[in-house]
Design an enzyme around this catalytic site. Structure first.
Site, mmCIF file in Angstrom:
data_model
loop_
_atom_site.group_PDB
_atom_site.id
_atom_site.type_symbol
_atom_site.label_atom_id
_atom_site.label_comp_id
_atom_site.label_asym_id
_atom_site.label_seq_id
_atom_site.Cartn_x
_atom_site.Cartn_y
_atom_site.Cartn_z
ATOM 1 N N GLY A 181 -2.622 -8.955 1.464
ATOM 2 C CA GLY A 181 -3.203 -8.493 2.727
ATOM 3 C C GLY A 181 -4.681 -8.253 2.602
ATOM 4 O O GLY A 181 -5.272 -8.379 1.530
ATOM 5 N N ASP A 293 -8.458 8.535 8.966
ATOM 6 C CA ASP A 293 -7.973 7.243 9.454
ATOM 7 C C ASP A 293 -6.442 7.216 9.464
ATOM 8 O O ASP A 293 -5.816 6.254 9.005
ATOM 9 C CB ASP A 293 -8.544 6.097 8.612
ATOM 10 C CG ASP A 293 -8.525 4.772 9.363
ATOM 11 O OD1 ASP A 293 -8.469 4.787 10.615
ATOM 12 O OD2 ASP A 293 -8.571 3.718 8.705
HETATM 13 O O1 3AM Z 1 -1.278 -6.512 5.957
HETATM 14 P P1 3AM Z 1 -0.053 -5.774 5.557
HETATM 15 O O2 3AM Z 1 0.333 -4.668 6.480
HETATM 16 O O3 3AM Z 1 1.112 -6.613 5.156
HETATM 17 O O4 3AM Z 1 0.160 -2.495 3.755
HETATM 18 C C1 3AM Z 1 -1.095 -2.941 3.332
HETATM 19 C C2 3AM Z 1 -1.547 -4.146 4.092
HETATM 20 O O5 3AM Z 1 -0.473 -5.024 4.199
HETATM 21 C C3 3AM Z 1 -1.037 -3.508 1.924
HETATM 22 O O6 3AM Z 1 -2.170 -4.328 1.836
HETATM 23 C C4 3AM Z 1 -2.519 -4.788 3.118
HETATM 24 C C5 3AM Z 1 -3.987 -4.499 3.383
HETATM 25 O O7 3AM Z 1 -4.233 -3.125 3.333
HETATM 26 N N1 3AM Z 1 -1.098 -2.479 0.896
HETATM 27 C C6 3AM Z 1 -2.124 -1.635 0.661
HETATM 28 N N2 3AM Z 1 -1.821 -0.836 -0.380
HETATM 29 C C7 3AM Z 1 -0.580 -1.191 -0.791
HETATM 30 C C8 3AM Z 1 0.295 -0.703 -1.822
HETATM 31 N N3 3AM Z 1 -0.061 0.320 -2.624
HETATM 32 C C9 3AM Z 1 -0.126 -2.240 0.009
HETATM 33 N N4 3AM Z 1 1.091 -2.797 -0.154
HETATM 34 C C10 3AM Z 1 1.839 -2.298 -1.151
HETATM 35 N N5 3AM Z 1 1.488 -1.278 -1.957
#
Ligand code: 3AM
Length: 446
Positions: A181, A293
């Site tokens: 992501g 946020d």
């Molecule tokens: O775009 P999506 O929603 O699929 O959920 C967060 C987002 O995913 C994911 O990275 C994307 C951009 O922020 N994300 C961030 N931290 C995360 C973590 N610790 C993560 N997914 C899994 N574990």
């Protein structure tokens, strides 16, 4: 038409050379993607394709946070202090006098041994106060005369001195990166950590591509210094070339956004999210940290049903000497009226945003979401507090809970501690309330 037929005539006169292509060899069927007719979504897409293919229900246009404002944050001043170098001994007494009142630790430790040895208590809690005194006494800068901008290299060095490990360890220990992501400050990948023998999430942020690069310090220190069962755990931080890497626990469920936009949550699930988020907020607020946020994107779920707060890049601190913040930071539809009105604000802004997130959970999106961000901000600033789209369908306990969060006057708004006592939260389940919803919403990583 005439031109094209004459062209085809020319081609028919040419001899065609046919390339011969062999059948594929060593073929392995490792990915099997199908199409679900009911949801009209691809299922089991390889993770790297997920960020490329727009599926029904995907929201590629998730609103981005706004980061504006001139206030020097603690970290900004901190990096500036780093550039100033160690504090000479003869000036020490004065600095100590200014800091000791705050109950902070010995300043000399900071000045003498450099930033990496500075206890975080000191650096983060009292730095603004310390900086004000230090900078004016030194005659170098006054509050009206903002710190000189550090060069990229100076900034990189300052960040380097607070991260937990050296870049070569990252390159040695992390492998199999897959982008999952993209956020407003960088990309997020899964990777395998050879040392810990587990899949981790790595947030990679380019130092040169930040709206306010000093906020990157938040990414390093907040999750590290404020461990909590409802806050995503950070394992390591690195500066690798021009990027900050934050290695976190991988939350293999989904972001709450995936759930609110695709399914209907029941009361028990909404209460469980509220309780987890409020626990994290009550803790952070007690430590003088404002998240700034809060929204469904900042809540991550694991396949075991854990619910954790993430995305600390826009945090701010308040302390007795700086009880309020002023800069316009947050994501438009979730912003508290006092932030939009440019009034000094405190931790209450997170409670407002939580109230908006509750509307997201009930309605699938925040209020005024069909309007452009500025229009929505104007309405949040000028109109009575928004409420659920179909109020009649909302259980009274949930309504009364949110009536305490979405209060325009921050002084009258419930605190995180108060909301934790609300009877609506009695329905919250420890873990597991989400398990039925998690199927099919998240990339599965082996
Ligand atoms: O775009 P999506 O929603 O699929 O959920 C967060 C987002 O995913 C994911 O990275 C994307 C951009 O922020 N994300 C961030 N931290 C995360 C973590 N610790 C993560 N997914 C899994 N574990």
């Amino acid at each position: 038409m005439a031109a094209s037929s004459s062209a085809s005539f020319c081609f028919t006169k040419r001899r065609r050379l046919k390339a011969s292509i062999s059948a594929p060899t060593g073929f392995v069927h490792s990915i099997h993607t199908t199409f679900d007719q009911e949801t009209e979504r691809y299922v089991d897409l390889p993770p790297q394709w997920e960020s490329l293919i727009v599926q029904p229900g995907d929201d590629r246009q998730r609103p981005r946070p706004i980061v504006e404002g001139e206030e020097p944050s603690d970290a900004e001043v901190w990096t500036f202090l780093e550039a100033l170098g160690p504090i000479p001994d003869d000036e020490f007494v004065e600095y100590r006098a200014s800091v000791v009142n705050l109950g902070s630790v010995d300043v000399r430790e900071y000045g003498g041994r450099g930033l990496s040895a500075a206890p975080s208590e000191f650096t983060m809690r009292s730095l603004s106060y310390y900086a004000d005194n230090t900078l004016t006494r030194r005659g170098a800068r006054s509050r009206e005369d903002p710190p000189a901008r550090l060069s990229h290299e100076e900034f990189r060095m300052a960040l380097q001195s607070v991260v937990s490990r050296r870049a070569d360890a990252a390159l040695r220990e992390l492998c199999s990166f897959v982008k999952i992501g993209e956020g407003s400050t960088g990309i997020v990948c899964t990777a395998f950590d050879r040392r810990m023998r587990r899949t981790v999430a790595v947030k990679r942020m380019d130092l040169r591509k930040q709206q306010r690069r000093e906020l990157l310090f938040n990414e390093v220190v907040i999750m590290r210094d404020y461990p909590h069962v409802n806050i995503v755990k950070v394992f390591d931080t690195y500066v690798v070339q021009d990027e900050l890497w934050v290695v976190m626990e991988y939350m293999d469920g989904s972001a709450l956004t995936d759930i609110v936009t695709r399914t209907r949550m029941n009361e028990e699930q909404i209460a469980s999210v509220c309780k987890a988020c409020l626990r994290a907020l009550a803790y952070l607020h007690s430590q003088g940290v404002i998240h700034r946020d809060i929204k469904s994107d900042s809540i991550l779920l694991s396949s075991k049903g854990q619910i954790k707060l993430s995305d600390f890049g826009f945090c701010a601190r308040v302390a007795p000497e700086i009880p309020k913040r002023r800069s316009l930071v947050g994501t438009p539809y979730w912003m508290a009226p006092e932030v939009i009105s440019r009034l000094p604000y405190g931790p209450e802004v997170d409670i407002w945003s939580l109230g908006i997130m509750v509307i997201e959970m009930a309605d699938g999106e925040p209020p005024y979401f069909n309007e452009p961000p500025l229009q929505a901000m104007r309405k949040l600033r000028d109109l009575p507090a928004p409420t659920f789209r179909d109020l009649a369908s909302i259980p009274p306990r949930l309504q009364s809970f949110n009536d305490r969060a979405l209060v325009r006057d921050p002084m009258q708004r419930a605190t995180a501690f108060e909301l934790l006592q609300h009877p609506f939260l009695n329905q919250a389940k420890a873990n597991g309330a989400f398990l039925p919803l998690l199927k099919n919403v998240r990339h599965s990583v082996c």
